[in-house]
Design an enzyme around this catalytic site. Structure first.
Site, PDB file in Angstrom:
ATOM      1  N   GLY A 169      -5.741 -37.424 -25.635  1.00 19.55           N
ATOM      2  CA  GLY A 169      -6.179 -37.821 -24.555  1.00 19.55           C
ATOM      3  C   GLY A 169      -5.340 -37.225 -22.767  1.00 19.55           C
ATOM      4  O   GLY A 169      -5.244 -35.811 -22.822  1.00 19.55           O
ATOM      5  N   GLY A 170      -5.377 -38.176 -21.947  1.00 18.80           N
ATOM      6  CA  GLY A 170      -4.360 -37.797 -20.796  1.00 18.80           C
ATOM      7  C   GLY A 170      -3.342 -37.241 -21.046  1.00 18.80           C
ATOM      8  O   GLY A 170      -3.083 -35.700 -20.150  1.00 18.80           O
ATOM      9  N   GLY A 404     -13.448   1.030 -16.137  1.00 19.36           N
ATOM     10  CA  GLY A 404     -12.647   0.504 -15.617  1.00 19.36           C
ATOM     11  C   GLY A 404     -11.380  -0.068 -15.576  1.00 19.36           C
ATOM     12  O   GLY A 404     -10.672  -0.924 -14.983  1.00 19.36           O
ATOM     13  N   ALA A 405     -11.340   0.256 -16.923  1.00 15.31           N
ATOM     14  CA  ALA A 405      -9.727  -0.630 -17.844  1.00 15.31           C
ATOM     15  C   ALA A 405      -7.982   0.458 -16.775  1.00 15.31           C
ATOM     16  O   ALA A 405      -7.220   0.002 -17.017  1.00 15.31           O
ATOM     17  CB  ALA A 405      -9.945   0.189 -19.368  1.00 15.31           C
TER      18      ALA A 405
END
Ligand code: HXC
Length: 514
Positions: A169-170, A404-405
């Site tokens: 949970g939290g 792009g790399a």
């Protein structure tokens, strides 16, 4: 002894026993240590100062007029690791499953504030069933306060979470905000909702380990950075990690006297990197060759293996390494690799740790799945992280840097400080074979065109368009270096950047594409 002193002794005894002997036995039977045993295993012996030992909730203090437990299921305090101060909390699963109620949460929030104010790392040893159900909104509020403090501490002090039991949970969100998360195999799990709730809602059947065990979170979800086979090993790893980190964002990283010669030559690099651009090799061997004594702490080793990140030292100075891994998916950049590297670069930038980038990548991974899942947004994170980082950034192109790399991997254009390439490396918009097929399409389609002509055109392209000399001529590289001088040139570059100061335009914060 006065009655009051006797009571105090009794209270302390109860505090030290947590949830009592039988629950401690249960904990041991599950292969888990108690919270106090874990603290002892983590810190320098005898350095723990517990704070708030008696701080308890009314629930735990009054079970039919009997004191049930003291401390509300969490131990908080200050200690030393390798002689340097840290603040820590350790949840005690033997007390109400380590669940977080109002008092438990207050104790953690207080120790977090002290860590921030005193500029020392915060370590959380987590073992908790989540929000304490019987305390309702008060336990939710306690979590909210912890999360808020995690965010305030981010980039100010290093925050480390060790998951040593269920983290339900939290309980998962505080670790998720921290810088590094460790898990222990087979005895720790992280999940927002457990198997029973999942079964009810989505009708999926799954056990705790398959849902949120160490393997899943280190290899699949990327939530966790380190997986260990035992609690002892996890805590040892925490100590190793801390050895690279400064106490806070205003302190320098810890420098040690290195016994590895800063002028050591690295001729082995020639044999480690295959000459042909497509042949795989293990970048980790290259990293271990270059750094002090071959000691490299890989971070997120099992996640997005096509990029390797981690900490090492060069001439005693901590560095962050970001390197493509040609041994996995040829070292392409994809969504997970981009996320992994970008967050790491931002961590290094927050804490003045120089980044060394080793480039050998064919580019971004093509594919419908990557496009549809947002490689554009995720790849942009790397651009953002490199461009906003003001730490010293040193880049070495080892073999290929295409498309792009090339730009993304710590290039001069994104404010790389010192950029090198090895003589046989290739820098181009795309690989020579692909480029030739596009540029010479009509010629290659002709009937009399033969493979020899294709090879000739490829060699020509490599020489005329992909040579690192072109980038060096443009000033995009500071030098083309010999393989054997790679370590010493990186160290020299670090020396000349050691007093680097860079101002950026005033702004509240940038807006990294998340
Ligand atoms: C109060 C809890 C508790 C909880 C466990 N206990 N979780 N008490 N609140 N959340 C108590 C049990 O009652 C038990 O008490 C003792 O801890 C040990 O638990 P066991 O179930 O016996 O242990 P085990 O079999 O090891 O199972 C551990 C567990 C399970 C997997 C964690 O207890 C469990 O599923 N707990 C609930 C987890 C959960 O759903 N939490 C989410 C809460 S909601 P006794 O007295 O018998 O020893 C939440 C929302 C916050 O956290 C959202 C913020 C964003």
């Amino acid at each position: 002894m006065s009655e009051q002193a006797l009571n105090l002794d009794r209270m302390r005894e109860i505090a030290l026993l947590g949830g009592g002997k039988s629950r401690i036995d249960d904990q041991h039977q599950k292969g888990k240590q108690t919270a106090r045993e874990r603290i002892d295993a983590l810190i320098d012996p005898g350095t723990f100062t517990e704070l708030g030992q008696f701080t308890s909730s009314a629930d735990s203090l009054s079970g039919n007029g009997k004191v049930l437990s003291v401390g509300d299921g969490v131990i908080t305090g200050q200690a030393e690791i390798q002689g340097r101060p840290v603040y820590l909390f350790a949840q005690d699963f033997t007390v109400m499953g380590g669940s977080v109620g109002k008092t438990h949460g207050k104790k953690i929030a207080r120790i977090m504030k002290m860590a921030i104010q005193n500029g020392a790392p915060l370590i959380g040893l987590n073992d908790s069933g989540g929000a304490r159900i019987q305390e309702g909104v008060k336990s939710l509020a306690a979590y909210g306060d912890i999360f808020y403090n995690n965010v305030q501490a981010s980039g100010v002090i290093p925050q480390i979470s060790v998951i040593m039991g269920p983290c339900a949970g939290g309980a998962v969100y505080s670790p998720a905000i921290t810088d590094f998360v460790f898990m222990v195999e087979n005895t720790s799990q992280m999940f927002i909702t457990g198997p029973e709730v999942i079964k009810e809602v989505t009708h999926e059947a799954i056990d705790f380990e398959t849902l949120g065990g160490a393997q899943i979170h280190t290899a699949e979800s990327g939530v966790v950075h380190f997986k260990s086979s035992s609690e002892e090993n996890a805590l040892k790893q925490v100590r190793w990690l801390l050895s690279f980190l400064p106490a806070n964002n205003l302190a320098p990283p810890p420098i040690i006297d290195s016994d590895d010669n800063p002028e050591r030559l690295t001729p082995e690099l020639v044999d480690l990197i295959p000459p042909t651009a497509k042949e795989p090799y293990d970048i980790q061997e290259v990293i271990e060759l270059l750094v002090d004594n071959g000691e490299f702490l890989a971070v997120q080793e099992d996640y997005a293996k096509n990029i390797v990140i981690g900490f090492a030292r060069m001439d005693g100075h901590p560095v962050g390494i970001v390197a493509n891994q040609p041994d996995h998916l040829a070292g392409v950049l994809d969504i997970n690799a981009s996320d992994k590297a970008a967050r790491f670069i931002r961590f290094c930038d927050s804490f003045h740790i120089p980044v060394i980038t080793l480039v050998d990548t064919p580019g971004f991974l093509p594919g419908v799945e990557q496009e549809h899942q947002g490689i554009i947004r995720h790849g942009a994170k790397m651009i953002f992280a490199y461009a906003e980082a003001t730490i010293p950034k040193i880049t070495v192109i080892l073999r290929k840097a295409y498309g792009g790399a090339y730009i993304v991997m710590g290039s001069k254009h994104l404010s790389g400080d010192i950029n090198f390439a090895l003589p046989d490396s290739e820098i181009a918009v795309m690989g020579p074979e692909g480029a030739v097929k596009i540029l010479h399409r009509s010629e290659l389609l002709k009937k009399d065109s033969n493979p020899a002509r294709f090879n000739e055109l490829t060699a020509q392209f490599r020489k005329n368009h992909a040579s690192p000399l072109i980038a060096a001529t443009e000033g995009y590289l500071d030098d083309i270096i010999k393989p054997e001088e790679t370590r010493l040139r990186i160290i020299k570059a670090m020396q000349l950047l050691q007093d680097k100061r860079q101002q950026t335009p005033a702004r509240k914060h940038g807006n990294i594409p998340l």
